[in-house]
Write a protein that holds these residues in place. Structure first.
Motif, PDB file in Angstrom:
ATOM      1  N   HIS A 225      32.552 181.028  35.512  1.00  0.00           N
ATOM      2  CA  HIS A 225      32.556 180.995  34.253  1.00  0.00           C
ATOM      3  C   HIS A 225      33.706 182.268  33.760  1.00  0.00           C
ATOM      4  O   HIS A 225      33.489 182.741  32.683  1.00  0.00           O
ATOM      5  CB  HIS A 225      31.070 181.302  33.433  1.00  0.00           C
ATOM      6  CG  HIS A 225      30.402 180.038  33.699  1.00  0.00           C
ATOM      7  ND1 HIS A 225      29.375 179.880  34.598  1.00  0.00           N
ATOM      8  CD2 HIS A 225      30.069 179.243  32.513  1.00  0.00           C
ATOM      9  CE1 HIS A 225      28.611 179.090  34.369  1.00  0.00           C
ATOM     10  NE2 HIS A 225      29.021 178.478  33.422  1.00  0.00           N
ATOM     11  N   ASN A 226      34.642 182.225  34.549  1.00  0.00           N
ATOM     12  CA  ASN A 226      35.626 183.291  34.347  1.00  0.00           C
ATOM     13  C   ASN A 226      36.408 183.058  32.988  1.00  0.00           C
ATOM     14  O   ASN A 226      36.798 183.949  32.105  1.00  0.00           O
ATOM     15  CB  ASN A 226      36.505 183.771  35.496  1.00  0.00           C
ATOM     16  CG  ASN A 226      35.828 184.626  36.596  1.00  0.00           C
ATOM     17  OD1 ASN A 226      34.645 185.217  36.377  1.00  0.00           O
ATOM     18  ND2 ASN A 226      35.899 184.297  37.896  1.00  0.00           N
ATOM     19  N   PRO A 227      36.643 181.807  32.997  1.00  0.00           N
ATOM     20  CA  PRO A 227      37.759 181.417  31.736  1.00  0.00           C
ATOM     21  C   PRO A 227      37.053 181.440  30.486  1.00  0.00           C
ATOM     22  O   PRO A 227      37.309 182.121  29.377  1.00  0.00           O
ATOM     23  CB  PRO A 227      38.014 179.947  31.939  1.00  0.00           C
ATOM     24  CG  PRO A 227      37.943 179.729  33.436  1.00  0.00           C
ATOM     25  CD  PRO A 227      36.968 180.620  34.125  1.00  0.00           C
ATOM     26  N   GLU A 228      35.747 181.236  30.539  1.00  0.00           N
ATOM     27  CA  GLU A 228      34.610 181.291  29.274  1.00  0.00           C
ATOM     28  C   GLU A 228      34.727 182.675  28.891  1.00  0.00           C
ATOM     29  O   GLU A 228      34.467 183.094  27.748  1.00  0.00           O
ATOM     30  CB  GLU A 228      33.207 180.612  29.590  1.00  0.00           C
ATOM     31  CG  GLU A 228      33.389 179.257  29.610  1.00  0.00           C
ATOM     32  CD  GLU A 228      33.567 178.534  30.990  1.00  0.00           C
ATOM     33  OE1 GLU A 228      34.014 179.515  32.072  1.00  0.00           O
ATOM     34  OE2 GLU A 228      33.111 177.444  31.396  1.00  0.00           O
ATOM     35  N   THR A 229      34.251 183.720  30.059  1.00  0.00           N
ATOM     36  CA  THR A 229      34.158 185.078  29.697  1.00  0.00           C
ATOM     37  C   THR A 229      35.365 185.845  28.949  1.00  0.00           C
ATOM     38  O   THR A 229      35.651 186.420  28.005  1.00  0.00           O
ATOM     39  CB  THR A 229      33.962 185.856  30.892  1.00  0.00           C
ATOM     40  OG1 THR A 229      32.758 185.480  31.512  1.00  0.00           O
ATOM     41  CG2 THR A 229      34.075 187.209  30.525  1.00  0.00           C
ATOM     42  N   VAL A 230      36.719 185.436  29.427  1.00  0.00           N
ATOM     43  CA  VAL A 230      37.746 185.913  28.986  1.00  0.00           C
ATOM     44  C   VAL A 230      38.250 185.347  27.673  1.00  0.00           C
ATOM     45  O   VAL A 230      38.632 186.051  26.814  1.00  0.00           O
ATOM     46  CB  VAL A 230      39.061 185.700  30.027  1.00  0.00           C
ATOM     47  CG1 VAL A 230      40.485 185.912  29.417  1.00  0.00           C
ATOM     48  CG2 VAL A 230      38.944 186.343  31.413  1.00  0.00           C
ATOM     49  N   LEU A 231      37.786 184.154  27.343  1.00  0.00           N
ATOM     50  CA  LEU A 231      38.324 183.543  26.173  1.00  0.00           C
ATOM     51  C   LEU A 231      37.242 183.928  25.147  1.00  0.00           C
ATOM     52  O   LEU A 231      37.805 184.115  24.023  1.00  0.00           O
ATOM     53  CB  LEU A 231      38.228 182.066  26.196  1.00  0.00           C
ATOM     54  CG  LEU A 231      39.230 181.240  26.775  1.00  0.00           C
ATOM     55  CD1 LEU A 231      38.964 179.932  27.167  1.00  0.00           C
ATOM     56  CD2 LEU A 231      40.756 181.440  26.039  1.00  0.00           C
ATOM     57  N   CYS A 232      36.170 184.271  25.377  1.00  0.00           N
ATOM     58  CA  CYS A 232      35.055 184.915  24.406  1.00  0.00           C
ATOM     59  C   CYS A 232      35.325 186.359  24.160  1.00  0.00           C
ATOM     60  O   CYS A 232      35.164 186.495  23.009  1.00  0.00           O
ATOM     61  CB  CYS A 232      33.454 184.677  25.203  1.00  0.00           C
ATOM     62  SG  CYS A 232      32.417 185.493  24.153  1.00  0.00           S
ATOM     63  N   ALA A 233      35.928 187.079  25.166  1.00  0.00           N
ATOM     64  CA  ALA A 233      36.365 188.376  24.964  1.00  0.00           C
ATOM     65  C   ALA A 233      37.712 188.308  24.103  1.00  0.00           C
ATOM     66  O   ALA A 233      37.911 189.053  23.065  1.00  0.00           O
ATOM     67  CB  ALA A 233      36.670 189.082  26.089  1.00  0.00           C
ATOM     68  N   ALA A 234      38.613 187.253  23.787  1.00  0.00           N
ATOM     69  CA  ALA A 234      39.888 187.386  23.173  1.00  0.00           C
ATOM     70  C   ALA A 234      39.178 186.959  22.005  1.00  0.00           C
ATOM     71  O   ALA A 234      40.023 187.558  20.945  1.00  0.00           O
ATOM     72  CB  ALA A 234      40.666 186.235  23.782  1.00  0.00           C
TER      73      ALA A 234
END
Length: 292
Positions: A176-185
């Motif tokens: 879930h790395n894309p989800e983590t980065v986009l949530c952080a963005a």
């Protein structure tokens, strides 16, 4: 011998030694006094919650794609908010109000026969309008550049910091790395854009931000609300309800949006505005334990 005497010898015995004065903290940020600014400051949280509610079903169906689609809209809303409602770094509402009042007084004292003004025949007021147009353009540019700079700094610096914090607070590290980065963005744009726009990169103020020592205002309240909302939003994830909306990072993101909206509104209440969160010093806690 008298000339060789140190300055410390001139201090009378028993007198307290003054410590170097600490830099005073910046005052709370006020919403700009214009009617448009005041109205949009209340409309903006509603628009954010509307965006979150309208796109919720698609967010549950495909979080990565929906987070990517919503990111430009969030950036546009945040830029509009800081430009319309907040003074840029290096200026305050008080100084702007004083300068505007002085300009109005000077304009009222002037007359067409004043030697400081040059009017063209047949075109009264031409020079004044021309000058005001230049001032309006300069004022717009003075807001556009800080707005885009704050957006860039929030995206490039706050996003990786928040992504690391999400992992430290339990987000999956290997999946879930894309989800983590986009949530952080999304969280970075919600919390950091207004902070950078209003305070710039003043290290003293950012120490207050990380130390939860800023006076309560709409900028600090929305940032703090984003963090608290995301933290409370993580509560439903481990519960065994078997709901599709419990998947990471849906509830965290929704909590961040709700917390941002509530924080920006509640922080403007008279009972909270300008107050600081006070932590009891260690000496006071130990004294209370001894007395009990």
């Amino acid at each position: 011998m008298a000339s060789a005497t140190s300055s410390s010898a001139m201090i009378p015995p028993g007198s307290p030694i003054q410590a170097p004065a600490e830099k005073p903290g910046a005052p709370p940020i006020n919403i700009l006094p214009s009617k448009l600014s005041q109205v949009y400051s209340y409309v903006h949280p509603v628009l954010l919650l509307t965006l979150c509610a309208v796109r919720f079903e698609k967010l549950v169906a495909d979080p990565v794609q929906e987070l990517l689609r919503d990111l430009p809209w969030l950036a546009l809303l945040q830029i509009s908010y800081v430009m319309l409602c907040l003074p840029p770094a290096g200026s305050t509402q008080a100084t702007e109000t004083v300068s505007d009042g002085e300009e109005k007084k000077k304009a009222a004292q002037r007359s067409p026969s004043s030697p400081s003004m040059t009017l063209r025949p047949g075109k009264p007021g031409y020079r004044r309008k021309h000058q005001s147009g230049k001032l309006d353009l300069a004022g717009a540019l003075a807001k556009i550049m800080p707005a885009f700079l704050s957006l860039a700094i929030s995206s490039l610096i706050a996003t990786p910091i928040l992504a690391v914090l999400l992992v430290l607070f339990g987000a999956p590290l290997t999946t879930h790395n894309p989800e983590t980065v986009l949530c952080a963005a999304h969280m970075a744009l919600l919390s950091a854009t207004a902070l950078v726009y209003a305070h710039g990169v003043d290290g003293h103020i950012w120490k207050e931000v990380w130390g939860i020592a800023r006076p309560v205002d709409a900028v600090w309240g929305s940032a703090l609300g984003t963090g608290l909302g995301a933290w409370f939003g993580a509560i439903p994830i481990p519960l065994d309800w078997d709901r599709p909306w419990q998947a990471f990072p849906i509830t965290i993101l929704v909590g961040a949006y709700v917390g941002h909206a509530l924080g920006s509104l509640v922080s403007r209440a008279p009972l909270l505005y300008g107050k600081r969160i006070q932590f009891a010093p260690v000496g006071t806690e130990e004294a209370e334990k001894k007395t009990n």
